[in-house]
Design a protein around this motif. Structure first.
Motif, PDB file in Angstrom:
ATOM      1  N   PRO A  23       0.829  -1.293  -0.108  1.00 29.69           N
ATOM      2  CA  PRO A  23      -0.114   0.215  -0.070  1.00 29.69           C
ATOM      3  C   PRO A  23       0.948   1.083  -0.133  1.00 29.69           C
ATOM      4  CG  PRO A  23       0.121  -0.868   2.144  1.00 29.69           C
ATOM      5  CD  PRO A  23       0.919  -1.908   1.307  1.00 29.69           C
ATOM      6  N   ASP A  38      -3.592   6.101  -1.063  1.00 24.66           N
ATOM      7  CA  ASP A  38      -4.848   5.444  -1.381  1.00 24.66           C
ATOM      8  C   ASP A  38      -4.683   4.320  -2.462  1.00 24.66           C
ATOM      9  OD1 ASP A  38      -4.324   7.324  -3.310  1.00 24.66           O
ATOM     10  OD2 ASP A  38      -6.223   8.209  -3.298  1.00 24.66           O
ATOM     11  N   ARG A  39      -3.399   4.218  -3.091  1.00 28.18           N
ATOM     12  CA  ARG A  39      -3.076   3.154  -4.178  1.00 28.18           C
ATOM     13  C   ARG A  39      -2.311   1.880  -3.531  1.00 28.18           C
ATOM     14  NH1 ARG A  39      -5.769   5.416  -8.129  1.00 28.18           N
ATOM     15  NH2 ARG A  39      -5.250   7.551  -8.496  1.00 28.18           N
ATOM     16  N   THR A  40      -2.397   0.863  -4.486  1.00 24.98           N
ATOM     17  CA  THR A  40      -1.490  -0.130  -4.020  1.00 24.98           C
ATOM     18  C   THR A  40      -0.630  -0.430  -4.978  1.00 24.98           C
ATOM     19  OG1 THR A  40      -3.603  -1.236  -3.116  1.00 24.98           O
ATOM     20  CG2 THR A  40      -1.812  -2.876  -3.865  1.00 24.98           C
ATOM     21  N   VAL A  41       0.787  -0.642  -4.930  1.00 18.77           N
ATOM     22  CA  VAL A  41       1.678  -0.451  -5.856  1.00 18.77           C
ATOM     23  C   VAL A  41       2.345  -2.029  -5.919  1.00 18.77           C
ATOM     24  CG1 VAL A  41       4.145   0.295  -6.576  1.00 18.77           C
ATOM     25  CG2 VAL A  41       2.409   1.887  -5.207  1.00 18.77           C
ATOM     26  N   VAL A  68      -1.829  -6.978 -10.838  1.00 10.69           N
ATOM     27  CA  VAL A  68      -3.248  -6.530 -10.843  1.00 10.69           C
ATOM     28  C   VAL A  68      -4.279  -7.359 -10.103  1.00 10.69           C
ATOM     29  CG1 VAL A  68      -5.026  -5.549 -12.134  1.00 10.69           C
ATOM     30  CG2 VAL A  68      -2.666  -4.894 -12.746  1.00 10.69           C
ATOM     31  N   ALA A 114      -2.859  -4.500  -7.400  1.00  8.32           N
ATOM     32  CA  ALA A 114      -2.089  -3.411  -7.842  1.00  8.32           C
ATOM     33  C   ALA A 114      -3.193  -2.245  -8.494  1.00  8.32           C
ATOM     34  CB  ALA A 114      -0.722  -3.690  -8.686  1.00  8.32           C
ATOM     35  N   THR A 115      -2.974  -1.064  -8.314  1.00  9.78           N
ATOM     36  CA  THR A 115      -3.449   0.048  -9.134  1.00  9.78           C
ATOM     37  C   THR A 115      -2.480   0.862  -9.725  1.00  9.78           C
ATOM     38  OG1 THR A 115      -3.604   1.466  -7.304  1.00  9.78           O
ATOM     39  CG2 THR A 115      -5.696   0.073  -7.714  1.00  9.78           C
ATOM     40  N   VAL A 116      -0.969   0.598  -9.469  1.00  6.73           N
ATOM     41  CA  VAL A 116       0.018   1.302 -10.215  1.00  6.73           C
ATOM     42  C   VAL A 116       1.088   0.197 -10.119  1.00  6.73           C
ATOM     43  CG1 VAL A 116       1.794   3.270  -9.653  1.00  6.73           C
ATOM     44  CG2 VAL A 116      -0.467   3.751  -8.910  1.00  6.73           C
ATOM     45  N   VAL A 126      -4.281   0.430 -15.476  1.00  3.48           N
ATOM     46  CA  VAL A 126      -3.646   0.760 -14.266  1.00  3.48           C
ATOM     47  C   VAL A 126      -2.724   2.094 -14.606  1.00  3.48           C
ATOM     48  CG1 VAL A 126      -3.737  -1.360 -12.839  1.00  3.48           C
ATOM     49  CG2 VAL A 126      -1.834  -0.916 -14.392  1.00  3.48           C
ATOM     50  N   TYR A 127      -2.231   2.733 -13.537  1.00  2.00           N
ATOM     51  CA  TYR A 127      -0.829   3.706 -13.741  1.00  2.00           C
ATOM     52  C   TYR A 127       0.264   3.026 -13.852  1.00  2.00           C
ATOM     53  CZ  TYR A 127      -4.178   7.090 -12.700  1.00  2.00           C
ATOM     54  OH  TYR A 127      -5.593   7.969 -12.400  1.00  2.00           O
TER      55      TYR A 127
END
Length: 137
Positions: A70, A73-76, A94, A98-100, A130-131
């Motif tokens: 974490p 507010d993202r999960t890398v 993902v 993961a969002t990044v 995702v980013y």
């Protein structure tokens, strides 16, 4: 360590781990948060043995694991360099939340290699929605 001290800052850095087999180290990523709290460690999975360069001569491949952590507010999700060429790695990250995707690299130069780098970064972002945060030499 000082780069991760501002509130909420996270630093991801590449490094070579200590050899666990004589002469064979891992190419690793380390993520640290504020106060240099270790958040995650990831080991490069496929080794780059191409274009006259052989990572396998001095490095040991890690196991394919979905390393996420974490960050606000993202999960890398962590990937290293050549991992980018394997879409199943980003999909596993993902699927693990993961969002990044953080992708540091020592992408070797060569004919159209920079174009490959940008194309693959965009592909991983688009196909996974995702980013992507990436840096290369």
């Amino acid at each position: 360590g000082d780069l991760a001290k501002p509130p909420g800052a996270t630093a991801v850095a590449g490094m070579f781990g200590r050899p666990d087999v004589p002469g064979r180290r891992n190419n690793s990523l380390v993520a640290v948060g504020a106060d240099v709290i270790l958040l995650a460690v990831s080991r490069k999975t496929p080794l780059y043995d191409s274009w006259g360069y052989r990572e396998a001569d001095g490095l040991r491949a890690g196991e394919l694991t979905a390393t996420v952590f974490p960050a606000g507010d993202r999960t890398v999700g962590l990937m290293t360099c050549y991992d980018l060429r394997f879409p199943e790695h980003s999909r596993a990250l993902v699927d693990a939340g993961a969002t990044v995707l953080a992708i540091p690299a020592a992408w070797l130069r060569g004919p159209l290699k920079e174009d490959h780098w940008m194309t693959l970064l965009r592909a991983r972002a688009i196909e996974n929605t995702v980013y992507v945060a990436a840096a290369a030499q």
